[in-house]
Enzyme design. Structure first.
Site, PDB file in Angstrom:
ATOM      1  N   LYS A 230       0.775  -1.050   0.149  1.00  0.00           N
ATOM      2  CA  LYS A 230       0.051  -0.005   0.030  1.00  0.00           C
ATOM      3  C   LYS A 230       0.833   1.261  -0.018  1.00  0.00           C
ATOM      4  O   LYS A 230       2.076   1.146   0.402  1.00  0.00           O
ATOM      5  CB  LYS A 230      -1.079   0.014   1.126  1.00  0.00           C
ATOM      6  CG  LYS A 230      -2.168  -1.204   1.105  1.00  0.00           C
ATOM      7  CD  LYS A 230      -3.051  -0.773   0.004  1.00  0.00           C
ATOM      8  CE  LYS A 230      -3.904  -1.920  -0.104  1.00  0.00           C
ATOM      9  NZ  LYS A 230      -4.985  -2.247   1.157  1.00  0.00           N
ATOM     10  N   ARG A 264      -3.965 -10.263   4.325  1.00  0.00           N
ATOM     11  CA  ARG A 264      -4.221 -10.236   2.864  1.00  0.00           C
ATOM     12  C   ARG A 264      -3.137  -9.723   2.184  1.00  0.00           C
ATOM     13  O   ARG A 264      -2.657  -8.592   2.267  1.00  0.00           O
ATOM     14  CB  ARG A 264      -5.299  -9.542   2.425  1.00  0.00           C
ATOM     15  CG  ARG A 264      -5.715  -9.596   0.928  1.00  0.00           C
ATOM     16  CD  ARG A 264      -7.225  -8.747   0.731  1.00  0.00           C
ATOM     17  NE  ARG A 264      -7.456  -8.736  -0.637  1.00  0.00           N
ATOM     18  CZ  ARG A 264      -7.007  -8.207  -1.610  1.00  0.00           C
ATOM     19  NH1 ARG A 264      -6.141  -7.152  -1.544  1.00  0.00           N
ATOM     20  NH2 ARG A 264      -7.329  -8.190  -2.825  1.00  0.00           N
TER      21      ARG A 264
END
Length: 285
Positions: A230, A264
């Site tokens: 991210k 995840r």
């Protein structure tokens, strides 16, 4: 950060094994990401070819993935995602989903559309991952309830607001989502909460969401964290998405120490190894 994870004995994660249809294990579960899209922020187009997607799924299982999360519409948390209709989403999934479900590992369908979720569940998917937490498609909660499967309720916002107390905002969002789930008849023990790292958040809010993850444990539900590659990592140590492995592992280790039951990830082998080392060291404390 508001918590020093290394200085305290963090409580263990909520047991993921109590979710029907998922592996039962007294450890963090690793969910591998398979993006059947041309425009994913992390690996855009690499697995759009069905053969590549199934091969990647096999590779992730061999590396230790407990769950596979398959999506055919990019959500690109930082904007720029191209919306696709139900027909196109299904077209991308059709040559991949059944083959991956046949590999024997639970498959999660990552979709915002109830119609796609229903179709995927009928093909063998065992879980729904809704990046809008049952609050975008009014039929999603009913679709989940009708198949009696686990659901990931993720926090999201249309846009980031740096002035928000993001933890209070997430708590309010999840309270609304859980009310929707209850009205639809989704059993509470089938629900996972995801703070939605990078979605509707500035970098500092994404970091706060991980640092204060324990606040969300007040819901008494398993927590999933997807910090893999991210953008907040880039704000700390500049690197393109495929060079953010170190930051991804650091974020996931801290998330686990703060109570995450599932992570995840795009890089399964490295994450599995890191979590094994953390577990072994803590076991010798």
């Amino acid at each position: 950060m508001t918590h020093d994870a290394g200085a305290r004995a963090a409580p263990g994660p909520a047991a993921p094994g109590r979710l029907s249809g998922l592996p039962s294990a007294p450890r963090t579960l690793v969910m591998g990401v398979v993006n059947v899209t041309p425009d994913s922020f992390s690996d855009g187009g690499r697995y759009l070819d069905p053969g590549n997607a199934v091969a990647q799924a096999r590779r992730m299982i061999a590396e230790g993935a407990d769950i596979l999360d398959i999506g055919a519409e990019s959500t690109r948390p930082y904007g720029g995602a191209v919306r696709v209709d139900e027909a196109e989403e299904r077209r991308r999934l059709e040559p991949v989903l059944g083959a991956v479900c046949a590999l024997g590992v639970p498959v999660s369908i990552d979709s915002m559309k109830a119609a796609v979720a229903r179709w995927a569940l009928a093909q063998g998917a065992a879980m729904v991952n809704d990046v809008w937490g049952l609050q975008r498609d009014p039929e999603m909660a009913t679709a989940v309830a009708g198949h009696a499967v686990p659901v990931v309720i993720m926090h999201n916002r249309e846009s980031a607001d740096p002035a928000l107390d993001i933890v209070t905002e997430m708590e309010a969002f999840f309270t609304r989502s859980l009310a929707i789930a209850a009205r639809a008849g989704i059993a509470r023990e089938r629900i996972v909460l995801d703070p939605g790292i990078g979605f509707g958040k500035v970098a500092e809010q994404s970091m706060t969401a991980i640092a204060r993850l324990d606040r969300l444990r007040g819901f008494g539900l398993p927590l999933l964290v997807g910090a893999s590659r991210k953008r907040f990592i880039d704000t700390i140590s500049p690197a393109p998405p495929d060079r953010r492995l170190g930051g991804s592992i650091a974020a996931h280790v801290l998330a686990v120490l703060n109570g995450a039951a599932i992570v995840r990830v795009h890089d399964v082998a490295e994450t599995v190894q890191a979590l094994k080392v953390v577990r072994a060291i803590r076991g010798n404390a």
